[in-house]
Design a protein around this motif. Structure first.
Motif, short mmCIF file in Angstrom:
data_model
loop_
_atom_site.label_atom_id
_atom_site.label_comp_id
_atom_site.label_asym_id
_atom_site.label_seq_id
_atom_site.Cartn_x
_atom_site.Cartn_y
_atom_site.Cartn_z
N GLN A 79 -17.89 103.49 48.49
CA GLN A 79 -18.89 102.45 48.49
C GLN A 79 -19.13 102.66 49.78
O GLN A 79 -18.41 102.53 50.76
CB GLN A 79 -18.05 100.77 48.03
CG GLN A 79 -17.56 101.24 48.62
CD GLN A 79 -16.93 100.49 49.27
OE1 GLN A 79 -17.79 99.68 50.21
NE2 GLN A 79 -15.10 100.64 50.96
N ASN A 80 -20.06 101.96 50.15
CA ASN A 80 -20.97 101.71 51.57
C ASN A 80 -20.75 99.82 52.25
O ASN A 80 -22.02 99.94 52.08
CB ASN A 80 -22.23 102.79 51.82
CG ASN A 80 -23.46 102.27 51.06
OD1 ASN A 80 -23.13 100.81 50.45
ND2 ASN A 80 -23.93 103.48 50.75
N PHE A 81 -20.19 98.65 51.03
CA PHE A 81 -20.46 97.98 51.91
C PHE A 81 -19.35 97.47 52.47
O PHE A 81 -19.40 97.44 53.72
CB PHE A 81 -19.55 97.32 50.79
CG PHE A 81 -21.61 97.06 50.00
CD1 PHE A 81 -22.78 96.02 49.95
CD2 PHE A 81 -21.30 98.06 48.81
CE1 PHE A 81 -22.97 96.66 49.43
CE2 PHE A 81 -22.57 98.55 47.66
CZ PHE A 81 -23.15 97.48 47.98
N SER A 82 -18.02 98.15 52.83
CA SER A 82 -16.87 98.45 53.72
C SER A 82 -16.83 99.38 53.91
O SER A 82 -16.10 100.37 53.45
CB SER A 82 -15.56 97.34 52.75
OG SER A 82 -14.14 97.89 53.71
N ARG B 152 -19.14 98.51 61.64
CA ARG B 152 -17.90 98.09 60.52
C ARG B 152 -18.84 96.85 59.73
O ARG B 152 -18.62 95.34 60.32
CB ARG B 152 -16.98 97.82 62.09
CG ARG B 152 -15.34 98.34 60.69
CD ARG B 152 -15.68 98.45 59.63
NE ARG B 152 -13.99 98.93 59.05
CZ ARG B 152 -14.07 98.78 57.66
NH1 ARG B 152 -15.29 97.91 57.00
NH2 ARG B 152 -12.80 98.31 57.54
N HIS B 153 -18.64 97.21 58.28
CA HIS B 153 -18.61 95.77 58.24
C HIS B 153 -17.87 95.77 56.76
O HIS B 153 -16.82 96.84 56.50
CB HIS B 153 -19.94 95.61 57.07
CG HIS B 153 -21.38 95.88 58.24
ND1 HIS B 153 -21.44 95.02 58.92
CD2 HIS B 153 -22.19 96.87 58.32
CE1 HIS B 153 -22.37 95.99 59.83
NE2 HIS B 153 -23.02 96.53 58.53
N HIS B 154 -17.36 93.92 56.35
CA HIS B 154 -16.55 94.82 55.24
C HIS B 154 -16.64 94.25 54.03
O HIS B 154 -16.18 94.59 52.61
CB HIS B 154 -15.42 93.79 55.69
CG HIS B 154 -14.06 94.15 56.60
ND1 HIS B 154 -15.25 93.84 57.90
CD2 HIS B 154 -13.39 94.41 57.08
CE1 HIS B 154 -13.98 94.09 59.14
NE2 HIS B 154 -12.83 95.15 58.40
N ALA B 155 -18.02 94.24 53.62
CA ALA B 155 -18.81 93.23 53.10
C ALA B 155 -19.97 93.52 52.29
O ALA B 155 -21.10 92.97 52.01
CB ALA B 155 -18.10 91.89 52.05
N GLY B 156 -20.87 94.84 53.05
CA GLY B 156 -22.50 94.89 53.82
C GLY B 156 -22.57 93.64 54.32
O GLY B 156 -21.70 92.78 55.24
N VAL C 187 -11.39 82.92 64.16
CA VAL C 187 -12.97 82.74 64.06
C VAL C 187 -12.77 83.23 62.28
O VAL C 187 -12.54 84.78 61.75
CB VAL C 187 -13.60 83.77 64.58
CG1 VAL C 187 -13.16 82.81 66.08
CG2 VAL C 187 -11.93 85.05 65.20
N GLU C 188 -13.52 82.96 61.73
CA GLU C 188 -13.69 83.36 59.93
C GLU C 188 -15.31 83.63 60.11
O GLU C 188 -16.71 82.52 60.46
CB GLU C 188 -13.59 82.04 59.57
CG GLU C 188 -14.13 82.26 57.50
CD GLU C 188 -13.17 81.10 56.95
OE1 GLU C 188 -14.13 80.87 57.32
OE2 GLU C 188 -12.79 81.65 55.97
N GLY C 189 -15.86 85.01 59.09
CA GLY C 189 -17.36 84.81 59.49
C GLY C 189 -17.78 84.32 57.65
O GLY C 189 -17.32 84.08 57.31
N ALA C 190 -19.58 84.53 58.28
CA ALA C 190 -19.95 84.04 56.44
C ALA C 190 -20.37 84.78 55.42
O ALA C 190 -21.48 85.35 55.40
CB ALA C 190 -21.48 82.81 57.27
N ASP C 191 -19.62 86.06 55.87
CA ASP C 191 -20.34 87.39 54.56
C ASP C 191 -19.34 87.15 53.47
O ASP C 191 -18.81 86.31 53.29
CB ASP C 191 -19.96 88.68 56.16
CG ASP C 191 -18.54 88.51 55.67
OD1 ASP C 191 -18.05 87.69 56.19
OD2 ASP C 191 -18.01 89.93 56.08
N GLY C 192 -19.85 88.29 52.82
CA GLY C 192 -19.11 88.29 51.70
C GLY C 192 -17.41 88.41 51.80
O GLY C 192 -16.56 88.40 50.79
N SER C 193 -17.61 89.15 53.05
CA SER C 193 -15.94 89.23 52.89
C SER C 193 -14.91 88.35 53.24
O SER C 193 -13.53 87.70 53.67
CB SER C 193 -14.67 90.62 53.73
OG SER C 193 -15.96 89.90 55.14
N GLY C 194 -15.53 87.02 53.96
CA GLY C 194 -15.47 86.24 54.93
C GLY C 194 -14.09 86.41 55.97
O GLY C 194 -12.79 86.33 56.14
#
Lengths: 199, 443
Positions: B101-104, B127-131, B224-231
């Motif tokens: 897959q190409n999201f993570s 490098r992303h963990h959920a797009g 430190v936490e992101g606002a992406d789909g993997s948090g």
């Protein structure tokens, strides 16, 4: 131009001096606080919906609720099986989430929640924030507990009738609990040989 | 065709197409690319002449069409793009360890085409963990809470009101080069080392906002936490947060790209990329680390005896030759300028040595200014290649005296299997064959 060069030279000298006293190579040349404050006060309640982190070593932050292995299997087969495969043994997108505890001293380490989570509440924290990948933060707390119970059961770490809640999840003993050591680098001791370096 | 200028990005070295079907264009479908390559080859021959081995006969010049016509007009507004002749300079997913897959997932910087130390924003590795989320800055908020005297909330407008600071720093994924510990898996330096970029970052020191919130007695770590789909989330020691950590919104003179964390990201200079959490929404202070999945099952390093090294966030001193590098062909004997990058998460680069004989003998390369703290540093060495097979590699030294090790030296202390092992900062050799082919020679 000359003054610019001078400034650069002074800055470089200061940076060198900083490095001389601080062997970890910190910059530490960041400017001081400007004395203005633009943050708006809030209460911890205001951050409630965002406050999803679990301190996994003791489970601090685990919410009320509970879930059973049986419920976990039902939810898994609906929400997770497409990517992770039946019985979490690996599926169309990801590898196995089961076993591997006894591979850690070999060159064929198998990385699963069972083998690589020293603390069971990591399951709750990670599933709640990131899974399922196409709709993260959609599972209810009871469902996250149930999925945690199911994955732990598949790894042989809790019995089939287990129910996970804040207390029981934090009490599960993970097989590689003591496998993690804090960074102690530099470990290598390369030397700067210039001539005839291959013996 | 003659009027087209030579593709300067490759100079006198021609770069082979990366070996995937995705990018491979059959000649019949893209004749222009084929012709461009022919021009590049011709350019190579001319450059050899310039190096003094043999002086080729130049052709008589004709006036190019561009001298005889108006060029493109200036549009009312636009965002400028690279020349169409540079279309091969692309960020690309790995060809070696392909995710299903190409999201993570990740994409890699074409280091072999980078001039100077700054990576253009359009090819900074990902490098992303959920797009990649698309975040409206007007709606984005940053929260600081936990062991602070006064929990605070900031809008992007709040953060942009502060005086700003700009710093040049490299960013490297802890997994950079992990496919190439014990086998020659990668063809090009983009594949082997392309989880590496360098930019000028603009924002504010993290310590300013911590000052405002007021750390409570006993505060030792923060998340430190992101606002992406993997948090995506990491625990950071308070010392780093108060030292050189930044909250950045600017990158190389413009706002962050969405894939780099727009509108706000953490930047932990010299530390593995995933600690510089993108789309930053929350900072929480505590007395202990959290031991997230991203700190046990991932981003840890196997050691002999079944142990794993944890919180190994610093990126140690490393270097690689980018020119000539894997997939290139030397045009022939003569002067080759060896170029590469060196960097260290502990400080500045103080020296880079280059070997031409597989590590038996080394000579010091020239470092090009500016040489900055936790930043890519350019090194150069002029090499008069005699046309015989050679094995070239670089070895960097940083301001703490640390010397870049070989894979064998690293393997004496760490496990190099199961093949997903982070923190490969080993010396990386390329072999050069008598016909000028440059290949990965790590194993």
């Amino acid at each position: 131009m000359r003054s610019l060069k001078l400034v650069t030279a002074v800055a470089a000298a200061l940076a060198l001096a900083a490095c001389a006293t601080q062997p970890t190579g910190t910059t530490s040349s960041l400017p001081a606080h400007p004395g203005v404050k633009y943050g708006k006060a809030m209460s911890d309640l205001d951050a409630d919906a965002w406050n999803i982190d679990i301190r996994t070593s003791d489970g601090r932050g685990l919410p009320p609720g509970s879930g059973s292995v049986a419920d976990g299997k039902r939810i898994y087969d609906q929400r997770c099986v497409a990517c992770h495969g039946p019985d979490a043994k690996g599926g169309s997108v990801y590898g196995s989430m089961v076993g591997g505890f006894d591979t850690m001293k070999t060159d064929k380490r198998v990385l699963t929640p069972g083998s690589m989570y020293p603390y069971a509440p990591i399951l709750f924290d990670y599933i709640r924030r990131a899974m399922p990948m196409d709709s993260p933060q959609s599972l209810k707390d009871n469902e996250v507990y149930a999925l945690s119970a199911y994955i732990l059961n598949l790894n042989g770490l809790v019995p089939a009738n287990a129910v996970m809640d804040a207390r029981s999840l934090a009490a599960v003993q993970m097989p590689n609990r003591n496998a993690f050591v804090v960074d102690d680098r530099p470990d290598t001791k390369a030397v700067r040989c210039m001539r005839d370096c291959i013996k | 065709m003659a009027r087209r200028s030579l593709p300067v990005s490759t100079g006198d070295l021609t770069s082979a197409s990366p070996p995937t079907e995705a990018e491979f264009q059959p000649l019949s479908r893209d004749r222009r690319s084929f012709l461009r390559k022919s021009v590049a080859m011709a350019g190579g021959a001319l450059a050899t002449g310039a190096a003094g081995i043999s002086v080729a006969q130049a052709q008589a010049l004709t006036v190019p069409e561009t001298n005889k016509a108006m060029g493109r007009p200036i549009p009312a507004n636009e965002y400028g793009m690279p020349s169409e002749f540079e279309a091969h300079v692309r960020r690309r997913r790995t060809d070696v360890l392909v995710n299903k897959q190409n999201f993570s997932d990740w994409s890699m910087t074409p280091l072999q085409h980078q001039h100077g130390i700054v990576t253009p924003n359009g090819v900074v590795f990902e490098r992303h963990h959920a797009g990649v989320p698309d975040i409206d800055p007007a709606k984005h908020k940053l929260v600081i809470h936990g062991m602070v005297k006064k929990p605070l909330q900031y809008t992007m407008n709040d953060i942009l009101r502060y005086p700003s600071v700009s710093r040049f720093h490299f960013l490297e994924c802890s997994g950079n080069t992990l496919t190439d510990w014990v086998r020659n898996a990668s063809t090009t330096v983009q594949q082997s080392h392309g989880l590496l970029s360098c930019a000028q970052w603009t924002g504010i020191p993290l310590s300013w906002l911590l000052d405002e919130a007021g750390l409570e007695e006993g505060a030792k770590w923060l998340l430190v936490e992101g606002a992406d789909g993997s948090g995506h989330i990491r625990s950071i020691p308070i010392e780093k947060a108060l030292d050189d950590a930044l909250l950045v919104y600017g990158q190389n003179g413009e706002m962050l790209r969405p894939e780099q964390g727009y509108p706000l990201r953490a930047l932990m200079p010299g530390w593995e990329g995933n600690t510089s959490v993108k789309w930053l929404r929350r900072i929480k202070v505590s007395d202990q680390p959290w031991h997230f999945r991203s700190e046990t099952a991932r981003y840890t390093d196997p050691l002999p005896g079944g142990k794993w090294r944890q919180f190994s966030m610093l990126m140690e001193c490393k270097s690689v030759i980018t020119r000539p590098s894997g997939g290139m062909n030397l045009p022939g004997p003569g002067l080759i300028e060896i170029q590469g990058f060196a960097w260290s998460g502990r400080g500045r680069i103080t020296a880079v040595d280059v070997t031409l004989d597989g590590g038996r003998n080394w000579q010091e390369a020239t470092l090009e200014e500016p040489v900055m703290d936790k930043c890519l540093t350019r090194f150069r060495l002029r090499w008069n290649w005699d046309g015989k097979p050679a094995k070239i590699a670089s070895r960097a030294v940083d301001s703490t005296g640390y010397v870049q090790p070989t894979v064998q030296e690293i393997g004496a202390y760490r496990g190099l299997y199961p093949g997903f092992v982070q923190h490969h900062n080993g010396v990386f050799p390329w072999s050069v064959s008598a016909n000028g082919e440059v290949k990965n020679a790590i194993a």
